[in-house]
Design an enzyme around this catalytic site. Structure first.
Site, short mmCIF file in Angstrom:
data_model
loop_
_atom_site.label_atom_id
_atom_site.label_comp_id
_atom_site.label_asym_id
_atom_site.label_seq_id
_atom_site.Cartn_x
_atom_site.Cartn_y
_atom_site.Cartn_z
N HIS A 169 4.24 -2.37 -49.63
CA HIS A 169 5.36 -1.44 -49.55
C HIS A 169 4.86 0.00 -49.55
CE1 HIS A 169 8.87 0.71 -51.62
NE2 HIS A 169 9.22 0.54 -50.37
N LEU A 170 4.29 0.44 -50.68
CA LEU A 170 3.80 1.81 -50.75
C LEU A 170 2.39 1.91 -51.33
CD1 LEU A 170 6.99 3.78 -51.83
CD2 LEU A 170 5.92 3.71 -49.59
N CYS A 225 5.88 -0.89 -59.27
CA CYS A 225 6.42 0.36 -58.71
C CYS A 225 7.85 0.20 -58.20
CB CYS A 225 5.52 0.86 -57.58
SG CYS A 225 3.86 1.31 -58.13
N HIS A 226 8.08 -0.83 -57.38
CA HIS A 226 9.41 -0.99 -56.78
C HIS A 226 9.93 -2.42 -56.85
CE1 HIS A 226 7.74 2.69 -54.93
NE2 HIS A 226 8.92 3.14 -55.27
N GLY A 227 9.24 -3.30 -57.59
CA GLY A 227 9.76 -4.64 -57.85
C GLY A 227 9.47 -5.70 -56.82
#
Length: 189
Positions: A129-130, A153-155
């Site tokens: 993702h990132l 970070c974002h799950g």
């Protein structure tokens, strides 16, 4: 009245020897310019080659003998974390039971491991993702709902085959190039 005088060229008119001389000067000038351009361009192109310290990290040898089934280790390769996980038979079975068509980035466990070494899953430890580093390789770390890896970070959640199952990550954890030299020794890169 005919005269037997040799033809004298008028101003601006070239003789055959004059044309040859000018052609030679053009060719010599072009060749000189080409050599000069190559001399200037070579250092600019050569500086784009990887340095010796980068080439030294191009591949690493890892001994996996100490990694027990169900455990994973983190390795640093090219400045990136790499997860090497020794899958239990239950983790392999769970990964193989998932319908591949239901996956966001469809891949089987066999496509993500080497033949004869299906218990060893080696992936880059970078969320797609990132770029965060997912949890799940270290002892006691959260593995998420699917028993693989969890990105704090974002799950994003990955299953035991490091395939994306939920969250914003678009792809599975990347499998780097690697080759087994023996049953427990692997070269990554």
């Amino acid at each position: 009245m005919a005269t037997d005088q040799a033809h004298v060229p008028a101003a601006g008119e070239l003789t055959e020897s004059g044309e040859r001389r000018r052609d030679f000067i053009y060719i010599a000038t072009g060749a000189f310019a080409a050599v000069g351009a190559a001399t200037v361009a070579w250092p600019l192109i050569n500086q784009m080659n990887p340095s010796a310290d980068v080439l030294a990290l191009a591949s690493i040898d890892v001994d996996l003998a100490a990694v027990q089934p169900g455990q994973a280790i983190k390795i640093s390769w090219r400045g990136l974390p790499v997860f090497a996980r020794n899958l239990t038979q239950a983790e392999q079975d769970a990964a193989n039971k998932v319908p591949v068509a239901s996956l966001r980035d469809p891949q089987t466990l066999a496509e993500r491991t080497k033949e004869g070494h299906t218990n060893w899953l080696i992936t880059l430890g970078v969320c797609t993702h990132l770029g965060c580093v997912p949890l799940g390789a270290g002892e006691g770390e959260t593995k998420g709902d699917f028993g693989g890896y969890f990105c704090p970070c974002h799950g994003s959640q990955y299953d035991t085959a490091a395939r994306i199952r939920s969250g914003p990550a678009p792809k599975n954890l990347e499998v780097p190039q690697y080759a087994f030299k023996s049953p427990t020794s692997v070269t990554i890169g």
